[in-house]
Design a protein around this motif. Sequence first.
Motif, PDB file in Angstrom:
ATOM      1  N   HIS A  32       0.837  -1.208   0.000  1.00 34.29           N
ATOM      2  CA  HIS A  32       0.000   0.000   0.000  1.00 34.29           C
ATOM      3  C   HIS A  32       0.872   1.258   0.000  1.00 34.29           C
ATOM      4  CE1 HIS A  32      -3.700   2.234   0.625  1.00 34.29           C
ATOM      5  NE2 HIS A  32      -3.106   2.915   1.594  1.00 34.29           N
ATOM      6  N   LEU A  33       1.944   1.252   0.784  1.00 37.59           N
ATOM      7  CA  LEU A  33       2.841   2.415   0.820  1.00 37.59           C
ATOM      8  C   LEU A  33       3.531   2.615  -0.524  1.00 37.59           C
ATOM      9  CD1 LEU A  33       4.450   1.955   4.360  1.00 37.59           C
ATOM     10  CD2 LEU A  33       2.753   3.658   3.693  1.00 37.59           C
ATOM     11  N   ALA A  34       3.933   1.512  -1.153  1.00 36.88           N
ATOM     12  CA  ALA A  34       4.576   1.611  -2.464  1.00 36.88           C
ATOM     13  C   ALA A  34       3.611   2.148  -3.513  1.00 36.88           C
ATOM     14  CB  ALA A  34       5.110   0.243  -2.879  1.00 36.88           C
ATOM     15  N   ALA A  35       2.348   1.738  -3.430  1.00 37.00           N
ATOM     16  CA  ALA A  35       1.351   2.156  -4.425  1.00 37.00           C
ATOM     17  C   ALA A  35       0.914   3.604  -4.233  1.00 37.00           C
ATOM     18  CB  ALA A  35       0.136   1.231  -4.352  1.00 37.00           C
ATOM     19  N   THR A  36       0.841   4.049  -2.982  1.00 37.68           N
ATOM     20  CA  THR A  36       0.321   5.395  -2.700  1.00 37.68           C
ATOM     21  C   THR A  36       1.419   6.440  -2.541  1.00 37.68           C
ATOM     22  OG1 THR A  36       0.297   4.997  -0.300  1.00 37.68           O
ATOM     23  CG2 THR A  36      -1.702   4.421  -1.553  1.00 37.68           C
ATOM     24  N   GLY A  37       2.637   5.994  -2.164  1.00 37.73           N
ATOM     25  CA  GLY A  37       3.716   6.949  -1.918  1.00 37.73           C
ATOM     26  C   GLY A  37       3.511   7.780  -0.671  1.00 37.73           C
ATOM     27  N   TRP A  38       2.688   7.284   0.262  1.00 41.41           N
ATOM     28  CA  TRP A  38       2.360   8.073   1.453  1.00 41.41           C
ATOM     29  C   TRP A  38       3.591   8.299   2.318  1.00 41.41           C
ATOM     30  CZ3 TRP A  38       2.432   6.855   6.783  1.00 41.41           C
ATOM     31  CH2 TRP A  38       1.816   7.812   7.609  1.00 41.41           C
ATOM     32  N   ILE A  39       3.781   9.551   2.704  1.00 47.42           N
ATOM     33  CA  ILE A  39       4.819   9.940   3.657  1.00 47.42           C
ATOM     34  C   ILE A  39       4.166  10.886   4.656  1.00 47.42           C
ATOM     35  CG2 ILE A  39       7.008  11.140   3.989  1.00 47.42           C
ATOM     36  CD1 ILE A  39       7.755  10.375   1.138  1.00 47.42           C
ATOM     37  N   PRO A  40       4.273  10.618   5.946  1.00 46.00           N
ATOM     38  CA  PRO A  40       3.608  11.497   6.923  1.00 46.00           C
ATOM     39  C   PRO A  40       4.174  12.909   6.895  1.00 46.00           C
ATOM     40  CG  PRO A  40       5.081   9.948   8.025  1.00 46.00           C
ATOM     41  CD  PRO A  40       5.001   9.519   6.598  1.00 46.00           C
ATOM     42  N   ALA A  41       3.287  13.888   6.954  1.00 46.15           N
ATOM     43  CA  ALA A  41       3.713  15.284   6.972  1.00 46.15           C
ATOM     44  C   ALA A  41       4.297  15.669   8.326  1.00 46.15           C
ATOM     45  CB  ALA A  41       2.522  16.190   6.642  1.00 46.15           C
ATOM     46  N   ARG A  42       3.911  14.943   9.376  1.00 44.64           N
ATOM     47  CA  ARG A  42       4.401  15.179  10.729  1.00 44.64           C
ATOM     48  C   ARG A  42       4.323  13.849  11.478  1.00 44.64           C
ATOM     49  NH1 ARG A  42      -0.582  16.922   9.907  1.00 44.64           N
ATOM     50  NH2 ARG A  42      -2.240  16.332  11.358  1.00 44.64           N
ATOM     51  N   PRO A  43       5.087  13.667  12.556  1.00 44.45           N
ATOM     52  CA  PRO A  43       5.115  12.374  13.239  1.00 44.45           C
ATOM     53  C   PRO A  43       3.754  11.884  13.723  1.00 44.45           C
ATOM     54  CG  PRO A  43       6.943  13.728  13.959  1.00 44.45           C
ATOM     55  CD  PRO A  43       6.081  14.611  13.097  1.00 44.45           C
ATOM     56  N   SER A  44       2.861  12.803  14.082  1.00 43.99           N
ATOM     57  CA  SER A  44       1.560  12.396  14.628  1.00 43.99           C
ATOM     58  C   SER A  44       0.539  12.045  13.554  1.00 43.99           C
ATOM     59  CB  SER A  44       0.997  13.504  15.522  1.00 43.99           C
ATOM     60  OG  SER A  44       0.813  14.701  14.775  1.00 43.99           O
ATOM     61  N   GLU A  45       0.875  12.275  12.282  1.00 46.87           N
ATOM     62  CA  GLU A  45      -0.086  12.002  11.207  1.00 46.87           C
ATOM     63  C   GLU A  45      -0.183  10.504  10.949  1.00 46.87           C
ATOM     64  OE1 GLU A  45      -1.162  13.574   6.741  1.00 46.87           O
ATOM     65  OE2 GLU A  45       0.936  13.269   7.239  1.00 46.87           O
ATOM     66  N   GLY A  46      -1.416  10.010  10.836  1.00 44.00           N
ATOM     67  CA  GLY A  46      -1.632   8.601  10.553  1.00 44.00           C
ATOM     68  C   GLY A  46      -2.273   8.395   9.191  1.00 44.00           C
ATOM     69  N   MET A  47      -2.124   7.177   8.699  1.00 42.91           N
ATOM     70  CA  MET A  47      -2.717   6.776   7.428  1.00 42.91           C
ATOM     71  C   MET A  47      -3.659   5.598   7.685  1.00 42.91           C
ATOM     72  SD  MET A  47      -2.272   4.034   5.106  1.00 42.91           S
ATOM     73  CE  MET A  47      -0.580   3.508   5.168  1.00 42.91           C
ATOM     74  N   THR A  48      -4.830   5.608   7.041  1.00 42.23           N
ATOM     75  CA  THR A  48      -5.776   4.505   7.204  1.00 42.23           C
ATOM     76  C   THR A  48      -5.345   3.322   6.336  1.00 42.23           C
ATOM     77  OG1 THR A  48      -7.592   6.061   7.618  1.00 42.23           O
ATOM     78  CG2 THR A  48      -8.184   3.801   7.037  1.00 42.23           C
ATOM     79  N   PRO A  49      -4.975   2.191   6.934  1.00 44.49           N
ATOM     80  CA  PRO A  49      -4.544   1.035   6.146  1.00 44.49           C
ATOM     81  C   PRO A  49      -5.699   0.474   5.322  1.00 44.49           C
ATOM     82  CG  PRO A  49      -3.840   0.825   8.432  1.00 44.49           C
ATOM     83  CD  PRO A  49      -4.833   1.948   8.370  1.00 44.49           C
TER      84      PRO A  49
END
Length: 211
Positions: A32-49
Amino acid sequence: MIHMTETLAVQTIEGFLTGEETAQLIKVLDEHLAATGWIPARPSEGMTPPEPAQAILDSAMRRALPVLHRVFPSATGTDPWLYHDLKPGDKIRPHVHGVGDPQARPQRIARVAFNLQDAESGGEFYLDTYADDSLWNDVTATVGSDYAPGTRFVHEITARSGPVNLSDIAHTRWTCTPPPGTTVVYGTQLVHGVLPVAQGRVRKLITNLLA
């Protein structure tokens, strides 16, 4: 009825995921990370798996509920999970979520945190306990509330907002280093955070325990 002690309690579930489940969860998240390229903007930011990851975690929570009921007897389930990814230099400052609206249903009584990967150095989870009354607001539960009469509630306090600066108040810090595969469940009225990551990476999945 929800008791105040549930919002201030701590419980661990060792072996929350099997080795096979952990490997599958890592695979799903990495894809999922490879497909979306998601990188948190700040340490507290979360991503919905994605749903396959949610299903693995939800299945583990159903297995864990009988153990959790010893400390959180009101617990019925969880919110969707969020994924957090901390790199060297990242930290989570002390904060406390509180219960939100004490009359809303379902109620958030605790937080559930599963470390998918621990840092090589630093990045430990901690809880801070305080005797200072300034953490608490003036609201108390009354007869007819979902909470036991007399229950008190903390202010919602973040690193940037709240009636007090948590770092300015005398407190005792409890640093947690659970074994791999362990989930830590901590009451929603407890102050908590993550120490700076010195080396490596912290991969964490977090949700709310609901009543």
